[in-house]
Structures are given as C-alpha cells and as structure tokens.
Design a protein around this motif. Structure first.
Motif: not given
Length: 431
Positions: A158-173
């Motif tokens: 029930g806690r409100v969490i703030k999260r940073k979402e990058p303004n670009f794609e993150i690629y992972v292999d």
C-alpha cells in the motif's frame, strides 16, 4: 571536481575505508578515486552524488554496488568517450553507455548480464546524474528531465513508490542465461574439482564446502568464524548422544575478522544458516578433515577466522576469487579435457570459452536441493538465504531442465552415501 584530467593510465576505482565502532561494528565508507598507474590515489568528490539505498540495512552498509556502477559509468565517459567534465555529457552518451552495458559490450565485459543487474545499474546512474545535474544547473549541457520521467505506483503493502522511467529503450541480451546456470557443473566435474582442492589446495577446502554444502555466497563464506572464536562461535554443532544432528552457520552479524580491518566479505542477508540434512554427513567429514589440516597453523586468535590466507589472516573474497580462477584455468581445465566422461570434457571445453567464479558452488548446491525434492519457494529461499523469491523461482520453474542437464530423470540426487570422506579424500580421485 567537475573537471578531471584523466591520463591514459588512470582509472576510477572504489576506495573503501573501514573502522570499528562500539561492539565490533565495522563501518565501511566508500569513495570514488582516480588510481594512477604508479598506485597513487587521487580522491574526487563524486561520492557525494551516489545516492544511498532507500533504507539503512545495518551499520555496516556501505552503499552496496551503486559505487561500482557509477565507477563503470565514469570510466566510460572519461576514458572511452574522452570527456573532460561530466558537464559535457549529452543524452546520447548516456544512452550509448546503457546500450553497451545492457548488451555486455563494454571493453572489459566478459559475460552476459541479467536484466535485474542492468535495471539496478540504470537506477544507480540516473540517481547519480539527478543529484549531480541539480547542483550544476546552468553549467551542464544535460538536464535531468531529459533522462527520465517519474511515475508513481502503489506496491503490495500500500505504499506509494516513485520510479524513474528512462526516456529511451534499455536493451538486455539475456538469451540462454537461465539454461547456462544449470549447465555449469555436472556432478562428476564437481567431484573432480572438490577432490582436487582437497588434495592440493586444502586451505580452500572449507570456504568451498560452505558454498557447495551450505549454499553460502563466496563473500559470506569468507566471513565465517571458527567454533572457538572469542567473537562467538561461527559454526554451531547440535548433538544428541554423541551424534551431530544439526549444524548451523552464524551469519547474524558482520564482524571484522582481521587486525588490519581489511574487509573479508559481505553478508547479504544476516541469518543462522542450517546445513541441509542431505549434506550433513559430507559437511561434517569435510570440516573434520579441514580442522585436522589447521592444527598447529598460526592464525589471529583474537578474531578466530575459519578460512585463512597464507599469512594466517582471514581469507578475503578477492583473494579467494583470484585463486579459484587460477585453479580452474591452469589446473582443472586440462584435467577435465582428459576425462573419459564426455559430459566432463564438454564442460572443460565450455570453461575455455567462459569464465566461472566460486559462485558456481552455490548454483550446484541449489540444483542438488531441487533434485532432492525441494519444491516450495519458501523452503528453497530459506536454504539459500535469499531476500527475494526471484532466484529460487527460476530454479523451481526449470526443474525439468535441471533434471535433463544432470541426466537424473528419476528424481535422483547426488549419492552422498556412496561418496564418503574416505573415498573423497582417497587416492583414486584424479583418475
């Protein structure tokens, strides 16, 4: 220190400073320094921008891996890109770093990264840049709002969490990373490796056993005390009628184990860790053999470390890691390649192409537990000392794949009753 003159033979590294406060509480602070090729260190003030974790876990918390992520980023922008100041940074440069990091294509990379690792790195760098850019407003090219948008969500509590979402794609292999875990150590290869260590590197025998038979992380295994340590027993033996029926490893508090205060290894989750029943006999046999080996050897009795380096001080994880890699590279690969077991030979060939670390013993331990019938996430998490269920869930989800890799389709498990210490430490192990 917004501007850095970094020469060809200078790199950013993490410098750790430790001191003891109160009742054996070790406090470690991390700094970011430039290391010259002659070993001299030049302190920077970049540590001021490394955000601490959201809650204090213990007095010994030193910022976790956030510093190492930031150091990797700084070496990229100053070394690879040749910047003279973080003020010159652009959005495209940040995007390039995250792309190369996610795809494991930075100059020093040797293996693929998990998605969770990439996410942690992204969060650490975005927090670092947010603090830096807020202080350098009007002087830096980049603005924090160019990097990400802030979203809010409510977690399960029930806690409100703030999260940073990058303004670009993150690629992972992350292709084939899960299957690679289960291919790491065939049982016969494990027998050969453990036997080799028991014969030729007995000083490492117990630190290996703590990983293979108790599932400790390599850094945690380096933090274990002797049973008779004046700081409190590190191994607890529970007996009835002269028989040991339970063994526990005391990881409830990270305590300095060296007079020079050099850190030996971190405890990721403070706990009492029990030796699983299927490993109880072989662990006890190994422990007795190791303690016989230690008789008469010097060690720092005020601390009572269980695992020692060649100078009698507590073994550090860094030394353990380097020695393990050397043993694999110079001694075990030739032994595996000469084996008459095709699976072991294939494993040896894999080791020529891919590096492994002492963490492999924890993987092997987990697969043995799953094959022996452990099927509940909570039980596997407890046996591994996990904080979150993700890792345990991967093993349980892929139980069929594990069984196939280990050639044990009938719910079999490594046969400890036949693998007694007298056979393990006997002469027929290097066949």
């Amino acid at each position: 220190f917004s501007h850095i003159k970094q020469g060809d033979n200078m790199r950013f590294v993490v410098y750790k400073h430790s001191l003891v406060l109160g009742d054996n509480n070790i406090v470690t602070k991390q700094f970011i320094v430039l290391k010259h090729d002659d070993g001299n260190l030049q302190f920077t003030d970049f540590h001021r921008y490394v955000k601490s974790t959201s809650r204090i876990k213990s007095i010994s918390d030193d910022g976790n891996k956030r510093f190492s992520y930031v150091v990797k980023f700084l070496n990229f922008i100053f070394g690879t890109l040749g910047l003279k100041s973080v003020d010159q940074l652009t959005l495209e440069m940040v995007r390039e770093f995250f792309t190369l990091y996610g795809l494991s294509q930075l100059p020093e990379d040797s293996g693929k990264r998990k998605k969770s690792t990439v996410e942690k790195c992204v969060n650490a760098i975005l927090d670092f840049l947010t603090l830096y850019l807020s202080e350098r407003e009007g002087k830096a090219k980049l603005k924090a709002e160019e990097l990400y948008t802030t979203t809010t969500f409510t977690n399960s509590r029930g806690r409100v969490i703030k999260r940073k979402e990058p303004n670009f794609e993150i690629y992972v292999d992350d292709s084939n990373t899960e299957k690679a875990i289960f291919r790491d150590m065939p049982n016969r290869a494990f027998e050969m490796l453990f036997s080799h260590i028991a014969h030729y590197h007995k000083d490492l025998l117990m630190v290996v056993a703590l990983g293979a038979f108790v599932g400790l992380r390599p850094s945690e295994a380096c933090n274990v005390r002797r049973e008779d340590s004046p700081l409190g027993p590190g191994i607890l033996f529970h007996q009835s009628d002269g028989q040991v029926f339970k063994i526990e490893i005391d990881l409830r508090k990270e305590i300095p184990l060296r007079s020079d205060l050099k850190p030996t290894g971190r405890i990721k989750k403070e706990r009492l860790q029990a030796v699983p029943y299927i490993f109880l006999e072989v662990f006890l046999d190994t422990y007795n053999d190791y303690m016989s080996y230690l008789e008469g050897k010097k060690y720092e009795k005020d601390y009572g470390p269980l695992n020692l380096n060649r100078r009698g001080k507590a073994l550090s994880y860094d030394v353990y890691y380097q020695r393990f890699r050397k043993i694999i590279r110079e001694e075990m690969i030739p032994i595996f390649l000469k084996s008459d077991d095709a699976e072991v030979v294939f494993f040896g060939q894999l080791l020529q192409e891919h590096n492994i670390s002492p963490h492999i013993f924890r993987h092997w331990y987990t697969t043995q537990l799953v094959l022996s019938g452990v099927s509940e996430i909570s039980e596997l998490m407890s046996a591994r000392g996990d904080k979150s269920p993700e890792s345990a869930w991967v093993y349980l989800q892929n139980k069929g794949e594990i069984a196939k890799q280990y050639g044990q389709v009938n719910n079999g498990v490594f046969d400890y009753m036949n693998w007694r210490a007298n056979e393990l430490f006997g002469d027929k192990l290097e066949r």
